[in-house]
Design a protein around this motif. Structure first.
Motif, mmCIF file in Angstrom:
data_model
loop_
_atom_site.group_PDB
_atom_site.id
_atom_site.type_symbol
_atom_site.label_atom_id
_atom_site.label_comp_id
_atom_site.label_asym_id
_atom_site.label_seq_id
_atom_site.Cartn_x
_atom_site.Cartn_y
_atom_site.Cartn_z
ATOM 1 N N GLN A 158 0.734 -1.141 -0.003
ATOM 2 C CA GLN A 158 0.024 -0.027 0.149
ATOM 3 C C GLN A 158 0.825 1.157 0.002
ATOM 4 O O GLN A 158 0.419 2.273 -0.619
ATOM 5 C CB GLN A 158 -1.049 -0.245 1.193
ATOM 6 N N LEU A 159 2.182 1.176 0.773
ATOM 7 C CA LEU A 159 2.987 2.330 0.756
ATOM 8 C C LEU A 159 3.578 2.602 -0.759
ATOM 9 O O LEU A 159 3.767 3.649 -1.221
ATOM 10 C CB LEU A 159 4.021 1.928 1.729
ATOM 11 N N ASN A 178 -9.713 -8.953 -4.713
ATOM 12 C CA ASN A 178 -10.257 -8.538 -3.517
ATOM 13 C C ASN A 178 -9.359 -7.783 -2.554
ATOM 14 O O ASN A 178 -9.533 -6.771 -2.095
ATOM 15 C CB ASN A 178 -11.004 -9.544 -2.602
ATOM 16 N N THR A 179 -7.919 -8.537 -2.772
ATOM 17 C CA THR A 179 -6.835 -7.690 -1.904
ATOM 18 C C THR A 179 -6.593 -6.299 -2.528
ATOM 19 O O THR A 179 -6.128 -5.142 -2.051
ATOM 20 C CB THR A 179 -5.518 -8.489 -2.068
ATOM 21 N N ALA A 180 -6.583 -6.221 -4.118
ATOM 22 C CA ALA A 180 -6.359 -5.082 -4.572
ATOM 23 C C ALA A 180 -7.402 -3.905 -4.191
ATOM 24 O O ALA A 180 -7.185 -2.815 -4.087
ATOM 25 C CB ALA A 180 -6.235 -5.258 -6.043
ATOM 26 N N ARG A 181 -8.599 -4.331 -4.359
ATOM 27 C CA ARG A 181 -9.810 -3.435 -4.090
ATOM 28 C C ARG A 181 -9.506 -3.018 -2.471
ATOM 29 O O ARG A 181 -9.902 -1.833 -2.275
ATOM 30 C CB ARG A 181 -11.123 -3.966 -4.116
ATOM 31 N N SER A 182 -9.101 -3.915 -1.743
ATOM 32 C CA SER A 182 -9.021 -3.345 -0.396
ATOM 33 C C SER A 182 -7.871 -2.471 -0.203
ATOM 34 O O SER A 182 -8.157 -1.486 0.588
ATOM 35 C CB SER A 182 -8.695 -4.635 0.533
ATOM 36 N N ASP A 183 -6.750 -2.649 -0.873
ATOM 37 C CA ASP A 183 -5.555 -1.810 -0.714
ATOM 38 C C ASP A 183 -6.237 -0.427 -1.057
ATOM 39 O O ASP A 183 -5.862 0.775 -0.573
ATOM 40 C CB ASP A 183 -4.320 -2.187 -1.746
ATOM 41 N N LEU A 184 -6.815 -0.183 -2.266
ATOM 42 C CA LEU A 184 -7.236 1.034 -2.726
ATOM 43 C C LEU A 184 -8.197 1.795 -1.950
ATOM 44 O O LEU A 184 -8.296 2.887 -1.828
ATOM 45 C CB LEU A 184 -7.794 0.851 -4.193
ATOM 46 N N GLU A 185 -9.201 0.834 -1.358
ATOM 47 C CA GLU A 185 -10.329 1.350 -0.472
ATOM 48 C C GLU A 185 -9.451 2.025 0.828
ATOM 49 O O GLU A 185 -9.885 2.959 1.396
ATOM 50 C CB GLU A 185 -11.335 0.393 -0.113
ATOM 51 N N LEU A 188 -15.229 0.744 -10.090
ATOM 52 C CA LEU A 188 -14.837 1.757 -9.101
ATOM 53 C C LEU A 188 -13.328 2.254 -9.417
ATOM 54 O O LEU A 188 -12.443 1.378 -9.626
ATOM 55 C CB LEU A 188 -14.764 1.382 -7.550
ATOM 56 N N LEU A 189 -13.032 3.632 -9.696
ATOM 57 C CA LEU A 189 -11.649 3.964 -10.002
ATOM 58 C C LEU A 189 -11.283 4.834 -8.636
ATOM 59 O O LEU A 189 -11.792 5.543 -8.110
ATOM 60 C CB LEU A 189 -11.670 4.634 -11.279
ATOM 61 N N TYR A 190 -9.775 5.146 -8.655
ATOM 62 C CA TYR A 190 -9.398 6.106 -7.787
ATOM 63 C C TYR A 190 -8.225 6.792 -8.315
ATOM 64 O O TYR A 190 -7.417 6.374 -9.330
ATOM 65 C CB TYR A 190 -8.498 4.978 -6.738
ATOM 66 N N VAL A 191 -8.214 8.281 -8.046
ATOM 67 C CA VAL A 191 -7.459 8.997 -8.646
ATOM 68 C C VAL A 191 -6.384 9.740 -7.661
ATOM 69 O O VAL A 191 -7.052 10.050 -6.519
ATOM 70 C CB VAL A 191 -8.122 10.072 -9.452
ATOM 71 N N ALA A 192 -5.131 9.826 -8.284
ATOM 72 C CA ALA A 192 -4.357 10.467 -7.084
ATOM 73 C C ALA A 192 -4.684 12.162 -6.985
ATOM 74 O O ALA A 192 -4.504 12.619 -8.283
ATOM 75 C CB ALA A 192 -2.685 10.269 -7.434
ATOM 76 N N PRO A 193 -4.860 12.710 -6.056
ATOM 77 C CA PRO A 193 -5.057 14.335 -6.038
ATOM 78 C C PRO A 193 -4.019 15.097 -6.237
ATOM 79 O O PRO A 193 -2.600 14.571 -5.901
ATOM 80 C CB PRO A 193 -5.694 14.352 -4.723
#
Length: 451
Positions: free
Chosen positions: A382-383, A411-418, A435-440
């Motif tokens: 995650q780091l 599932n592990t990948a989703r948990s990391d991002l969440e 669900l997507l995740y963007v770096a602010p």
């Protein structure tokens, strides 16, 4: 590719003996070594052009060939005419092999890698660097796709859109198969299997994936010119069987009747697949996969991280010349071995430079996290995701990409991002059902403010 073939040994000796006096012969015969003063293993075609250094090129060539013959040895693999291939490992190559052993036979801690343990290094590096080899190996064979597009395809697992992308996907799967097969002996079946994976849906010349060619209507061309005609198809099965027997023999044991360095042996396997040319298409891809297979089998685990095709692609003419030099000079395979070992040495040094750069980046980032107090709440994986987000504001992260990059479950990948999103370090949004995740853009400031 015009390369002047050197005279046969007996003819060369006769001509030089007739042309020069005994005193001239005596003065010159001990003057030259197998390599030049810069450590280069010159072919006659190169030597004859260097008149400033070799004022009597034929006499110099006789002296060089004599020195090479003293340390040369034949191997039990033969050319079209039944002549055995030979190799000659001068001091310059011995030195490079020693350096390769130190750098690639140990571990990444050889570059002061307090960065992470080997298991974590494996997770962080292997996937992306096997992707790199898959991409550049396919580009060597003519795949016309940018590295960015190719990597996006592999990371997101989308279907290939054209033949070039199919070649890259196949190469990636073949490299993974070669890594997984490192505990197996070399066999015709293994070679056919790797070739089938590499060429599925991406093969030319009316060739069949996973099948030895049946036709002799094939030549190797470079820059529009024929540079090599492979052995007859009827000899392929016998030649491949002999190659497998050669690979199976232990040449590194102290009790072996002859020693062949494992890196040299891996290079011989690479060369012989190119020489035998057992397939109608995809020979280069299969040859490079076998090279990696034998290096890993021999304990050089660092080669899971190294891409040689990236360097081969920068100088394709030299790659072709190393084959032609061997064929035109008494089947002396040292030309190819010398070229390949220099490529390997450069590739290892580039990997070390890459690791040092990543190490410094990692330390800088960890210092920032230490100050923030969030280090203890996140796992190393995650780091690493967070570090990438800091480096690329606006980057979009997908669970499928994280799954492939770190070899974890979806599932592990989703948990990391969440988990990272809950800390407000990624912004979650939906695109369709995904669900997507963007770096602010202000991520570094957010981490700093969270101290």
């Amino acid at each position: 590719m015009k390369i002047e073939k050197p005279k046969e040994w007996s003819l060369l000796v006769d001509e030089v003996m007739e042309k020069y006096s005994p005193d001239e012969l005596f003065q010159q015969m001990d003057r030259f070594k197998p390599i030049d003063e810069k450590g280069c293993y010159l072919h006659w075609d190169e030597l004859r052009r260097r008149r400033d250094r070799y004022k009597k090129p034929d006499l110099a060539w006789l002296s060089i060939k004599s020195a090479r013959r003293q340390i040369s040895k034949n191997i039990p693999l033969k050319d079209i005419d039944g002549k055995p291939f030979s190799l000659c490992i001068p001091d310059s190559l011995q030195c490079l092999l020693h350096q390769i052993d130190k750098m690639a036979g140990g571990n990444i801690s050889a570059v002061d890698s307090g960065i992470v343990n080997k298991d974590t290094q494996h997770r962080y590096l292997v996937q992306s660097l096997i992707m790199e080899e898959a991409i550049t190996s396919a580009q060597l064979e003519g795949a016309a796709t940018t590295r960015k597009v190719a990597k996006e395809m592999l990371e997101t697992e989308r279907a290939p859109r054209n033949k070039s992308e199919r070649m890259i996907l196949n190469n990636y799967r073949m490299m993974r198969s070669a890594v997984n097969a490192k505990g197996l002996p070399l066999s015709p079946e293994l070679i056919l299997n790797l070739h089938e994976i590499a060429t599925d849906g991406a093969i030319d010349n009316d060739a069949e994936p996973g099948m030895f060619r049946q036709s002799d209507d094939i030549v190797v061309r470079y820059d529009g010119e024929t540079v090599f005609t492979p052995p007859p198809a009827k000899t392929i099965t016998k030649r491949i069987t002999e190659l497998c027997e050669f690979a199976a023999k232990d040449h590194s044991n102290a009790e072996a009747d002859e020693f062949i360095h494992p890196v040299v042996k891996a290079t011989i396997l690479h060369f012989m697949i190119g020489y035998i040319h057992p397939f109608g298409d995809g020979n280069g891809r299969a040859a490079r996969a076998l090279f990696y297979w034998f290096m890993l089998k021999s304990g050089y685990w660092l080669f899971e991280y190294i891409s040689i095709s990236q360097l081969l692609r920068k100088a394709p003419a030299q790659y072709v010349k190393s084959y032609v030099y061997t064929e035109t000079d008494d089947q002396d395979m040292t030309y190819f071995i010398d070229y390949q070992i220099h490529i390997i040495h450069r590739a290892i040094n580039e990997l070390i430079a890459y690791l040092k750069e990543k190490q410094q980046s990692y330390y800088d980032f960890m210092t920032l996290l230490e100050d923030s107090g969030f280090k203890s709440t996140l796992q190393p994986r995650q780091l690493d995701i967070l570090k990438k987000a800091c480096r690329e504001p606006g980057r979009i992260f997908k669970a499928t990409v994280i799954k492939n990059e770190y070899s974890v479950s979806l599932n592990t990948a989703r948990s990391d991002l969440e988990k990272i999103a809950k800390l407000k370090f990624l912004v979650q949004f939906k695109e369709g059902r995904e669900l997507l995740y963007v770096a602010p853009s202000d991520l570094l400031e957010k981490i700093t403010r969270s101290k």
